[in-house]
Design a protein around this motif. Structure first.
Motif, PDB file in Angstrom:
ATOM      1  N   SER A 161       0.840  -1.194   0.000  1.00 54.33           N
ATOM      2  CA  SER A 161       0.000   0.000   0.000  1.00 54.33           C
ATOM      3  C   SER A 161       0.875   1.244   0.000  1.00 54.33           C
ATOM      4  O   SER A 161       1.894   1.298   0.704  1.00 54.33           O
ATOM      5  CB  SER A 161      -0.906   0.025   1.244  1.00 54.33           C
ATOM      6  OG  SER A 161      -1.780  -1.089   1.247  1.00 54.33           O
ATOM      7  N   ALA A 162       0.468   2.245  -0.761  1.00 56.84           N
ATOM      8  CA  ALA A 162       1.259   3.466  -0.890  1.00 56.84           C
ATOM      9  C   ALA A 162       1.524   4.122   0.456  1.00 56.84           C
ATOM     10  O   ALA A 162       2.618   4.621   0.708  1.00 56.84           O
ATOM     11  CB  ALA A 162       0.560   4.444  -1.835  1.00 56.84           C
ATOM     12  N   HIS A 163       0.515   4.131   1.347  1.00 58.23           N
ATOM     13  CA  HIS A 163       0.704   4.839   2.611  1.00 58.23           C
ATOM     14  C   HIS A 163       1.699   4.130   3.524  1.00 58.23           C
ATOM     15  O   HIS A 163       2.223   4.738   4.450  1.00 58.23           O
ATOM     16  CB  HIS A 163      -0.642   5.026   3.325  1.00 58.23           C
ATOM     17  CG  HIS A 163      -1.234   3.780   3.901  1.00 58.23           C
ATOM     18  ND1 HIS A 163      -1.940   2.863   3.146  1.00 58.23           N
ATOM     19  CD2 HIS A 163      -1.240   3.291   5.167  1.00 58.23           C
ATOM     20  CE1 HIS A 163      -2.357   1.881   3.916  1.00 58.23           C
ATOM     21  NE2 HIS A 163      -1.948   2.114   5.139  1.00 58.23           N
ATOM     22  N   ARG A 164       1.986   2.870   3.236  1.00 57.81           N
ATOM     23  CA  ARG A 164       2.970   2.144   4.045  1.00 57.81           C
ATOM     24  C   ARG A 164       4.377   2.241   3.461  1.00 57.81           C
ATOM     25  O   ARG A 164       5.361   2.237   4.212  1.00 57.81           O
ATOM     26  CB  ARG A 164       2.573   0.672   4.165  1.00 57.81           C
ATOM     27  CG  ARG A 164       1.315   0.449   4.992  1.00 57.81           C
ATOM     28  CD  ARG A 164       1.198  -1.010   5.409  1.00 57.81           C
ATOM     29  NE  ARG A 164       0.000  -1.233   6.212  1.00 57.81           N
ATOM     30  CZ  ARG A 164      -1.124  -1.737   5.751  1.00 57.81           C
ATOM     31  NH1 ARG A 164      -1.228  -2.079   4.469  1.00 57.81           N
ATOM     32  NH2 ARG A 164      -2.160  -1.920   6.535  1.00 57.81           N
ATOM     33  N   VAL A 165       4.503   2.307   2.145  1.00 60.29           N
ATOM     34  CA  VAL A 165       5.830   2.277   1.535  1.00 60.29           C
ATOM     35  C   VAL A 165       6.322   3.647   1.094  1.00 60.29           C
ATOM     36  O   VAL A 165       7.491   3.803   0.736  1.00 60.29           O
ATOM     37  CB  VAL A 165       5.868   1.295   0.340  1.00 60.29           C
ATOM     38  CG1 VAL A 165       5.501  -0.108   0.795  1.00 60.29           C
ATOM     39  CG2 VAL A 165       4.952   1.748  -0.797  1.00 60.29           C
ATOM     40  N   GLY A 166       5.457   4.656   1.091  1.00 57.33           N
ATOM     41  CA  GLY A 166       5.897   6.020   0.832  1.00 57.33           C
ATOM     42  C   GLY A 166       5.971   6.433  -0.619  1.00 57.33           C
ATOM     43  O   GLY A 166       6.401   7.553  -0.926  1.00 57.33           O
ATOM     44  N   VAL A 167       5.571   5.575  -1.518  1.00 55.84           N
ATOM     45  CA  VAL A 167       5.461   5.921  -2.945  1.00 55.84           C
ATOM     46  C   VAL A 167       4.156   5.331  -3.462  1.00 55.84           C
ATOM     47  O   VAL A 167       3.648   4.350  -2.915  1.00 55.84           O
ATOM     48  CB  VAL A 167       6.646   5.406  -3.786  1.00 55.84           C
ATOM     49  CG1 VAL A 167       7.912   6.164  -3.452  1.00 55.84           C
ATOM     50  CG2 VAL A 167       6.842   3.909  -3.601  1.00 55.84           C
ATOM     51  N   ALA A 168       3.638   5.935  -4.525  1.00 51.02           N
ATOM     52  CA  ALA A 168       2.336   5.519  -5.044  1.00 51.02           C
ATOM     53  C   ALA A 168       2.424   5.241  -6.539  1.00 51.02           C
ATOM     54  O   ALA A 168       3.305   5.759  -7.237  1.00 51.02           O
ATOM     55  CB  ALA A 168       1.290   6.605  -4.773  1.00 51.02           C
ATOM     56  N   LYS A 169       1.522   4.414  -7.018  1.00 50.05           N
ATOM     57  CA  LYS A 169       1.397   4.230  -8.468  1.00 50.05           C
ATOM     58  C   LYS A 169       1.131   5.586  -9.115  1.00 50.05           C
ATOM     59  O   LYS A 169       0.390   6.385  -8.545  1.00 50.05           O
ATOM     60  CB  LYS A 169       0.236   3.272  -8.774  1.00 50.05           C
ATOM     61  CG  LYS A 169       0.422   1.868  -8.242  1.00 50.05           C
ATOM     62  CD  LYS A 169      -0.786   0.977  -8.554  1.00 50.05           C
ATOM     63  CE  LYS A 169      -2.022   1.396  -7.796  1.00 50.05           C
ATOM     64  NZ  LYS A 169      -3.185   0.493  -8.012  1.00 50.05           N
ATOM     65  N   PRO A 170       1.744   5.902 -10.246  1.00 48.53           N
ATOM     66  CA  PRO A 170       2.481   5.005 -11.155  1.00 48.53           C
ATOM     67  C   PRO A 170       3.988   4.962 -10.949  1.00 48.53           C
ATOM     68  O   PRO A 170       4.701   4.540 -11.859  1.00 48.53           O
ATOM     69  CB  PRO A 170       2.161   5.619 -12.515  1.00 48.53           C
ATOM     70  CG  PRO A 170       2.116   7.098 -12.251  1.00 48.53           C
ATOM     71  CD  PRO A 170       1.479   7.219 -10.882  1.00 48.53           C
ATOM     72  N   ASP A 171       4.488   5.359  -9.802  1.00 52.54           N
ATOM     73  CA  ASP A 171       5.924   5.314  -9.540  1.00 52.54           C
ATOM     74  C   ASP A 171       6.432   3.878  -9.716  1.00 52.54           C
ATOM     75  O   ASP A 171       5.908   2.957  -9.090  1.00 52.54           O
ATOM     76  CB  ASP A 171       6.189   5.792  -8.101  1.00 52.54           C
ATOM     77  CG  ASP A 171       7.653   6.048  -7.836  1.00 52.54           C
ATOM     78  OD1 ASP A 171       8.482   5.159  -8.148  1.00 52.54           O
ATOM     79  OD2 ASP A 171       7.985   7.109  -7.292  1.00 52.54           O
ATOM     80  N   PRO A 172       7.438   3.654 -10.545  1.00 50.77           N
ATOM     81  CA  PRO A 172       7.939   2.292 -10.766  1.00 50.77           C
ATOM     82  C   PRO A 172       8.396   1.595  -9.492  1.00 50.77           C
ATOM     83  O   PRO A 172       8.399   0.359  -9.419  1.00 50.77           O
ATOM     84  CB  PRO A 172       9.110   2.486 -11.734  1.00 50.77           C
ATOM     85  CG  PRO A 172       8.856   3.788 -12.410  1.00 50.77           C
ATOM     86  CD  PRO A 172       8.154   4.640 -11.380  1.00 50.77           C
ATOM     87  N   ARG A 173       8.767   2.374  -8.491  1.00 52.60           N
ATOM     88  CA  ARG A 173       9.296   1.760  -7.263  1.00 52.60           C
ATOM     89  C   ARG A 173       8.247   0.932  -6.539  1.00 52.60           C
ATOM     90  O   ARG A 173       8.574  -0.103  -5.939  1.00 52.60           O
ATOM     91  CB  ARG A 173       9.849   2.844  -6.336  1.00 52.60           C
ATOM     92  CG  ARG A 173      11.126   3.490  -6.851  1.00 52.60           C
ATOM     93  CD  ARG A 173      11.564   4.638  -5.961  1.00 52.60           C
ATOM     94  NE  ARG A 173      10.614   5.752  -6.042  1.00 52.60           N
ATOM     95  CZ  ARG A 173      10.713   6.851  -5.293  1.00 52.60           C
ATOM     96  NH1 ARG A 173      11.709   6.987  -4.419  1.00 52.60           N
ATOM     97  NH2 ARG A 173       9.826   7.825  -5.430  1.00 52.60           N
TER      98      ARG A 173
END
Length: 244
Positions: A161-173
């Protein structure tokens, strides 16, 4: 009218060796806006009892969105944390109305619990059963749904989930993190989601295969190569993968 299923396109995907599937949640497994609107109504009812001045200030969607927009500007550090943005929006509204800002934590919990009550699309559960029996599934979402709380955890190998990993789609990371969670290279992952830019374009840019779930039958409008496969439903997705 939706285009017929392209079995040849699915054959191409399978021929390239799909070893895991990443799956969007909101508007892919369930419609999100009815869920959010209901959660906001429940939150407002709670505020009417515990912080009536705040409730009065948030009677319209315009007022709610204005507070949210202000917090987005004030807290760029929360750009990918929808939970944090929601919590701080509530805190700001409480403060502005001279209610106790410490109520924000409990108020957010009320909202969040209701936000986890989703109503699946009719084709979602059969699709999850089909897919999970054949590939490891990884939930990949910019939203805040928890597949375990929602009741779908048994189908998923992992959840990103974006809020847990600090980046959101569409970021390739974030796609790379999902591939790592599945334990396979990105080129062996198929991503399925409803958003043409965030899901389909993002997955392709990250080196994954993509199936665009286009329930509304809208045109591709994001330039470059379109996904090799577009489906009108999760049932059509499963049909194509079974035949591919």
């Amino acid at each position: 009218m939706h285009a017929p299923l392209d079995s040849n396109a699915f054959s191409g995907i399978r021929a390239r060796g799909i070893r895991a599937i990443t799956l969007d949640l909101d508007d892919t497994l369930w419609p999100i806006w009815p869920t959010i609107e209901r959660a906001e109504r429940v939150l407002l009812q709670w505020l009417q009892t515990h912080a009536p001045a705040t409730a009065q200030s948030l009677q319209t969607q315009t007022a709610v969105r204005a507070v949210r927009t202000e917090i987005v500007g004030l807290r760029p550090d929360l750009a990918h944390d929808l939970n944090g943005l929601r919590r701080e929006s509530i805190r700001l509204a409480l403060t502005r109305a001279s209610d106790d800002p410490s109520l924000a934590e409990t108020a957010f919990d009320v909202f969040f619990a209701e936000r986890q009550r989703v109503e699946l699309y009719e084709d979602a559960l059969p699709a999850l059963e089909f897919l999970a029996a054949r590939w490891p599934l990884v939930a990949l979402s910019n939203g805040t749904a928890d597949v375990n709380v929602v009741g779908l955890g048994r189908f998923f190998h992992a959840s990103i989930s974006a809020h847990r990993v600090g980046v959101a789609k569409p970021d390739p990371r974030i796609f790379a993190l999902a591939a790592q969670a599945a334990g396979v290279p990105a080129e062996n992952v198929l991503h399925v989601g409803d958003d043409a830019l965030l899901d389909a374009r993002g997955a392709m840019d990250a080196g994954m295969h993509a199936v665009w779930l286009n329930r509304a039958g809208v045109d591709w409008a994001h330039g470059g190569a379109s996904p090799s496969v577009t489906v009108a439903s999760l049932a059509q997705l499963c049909q194509g993968l079974a035949e591919g």
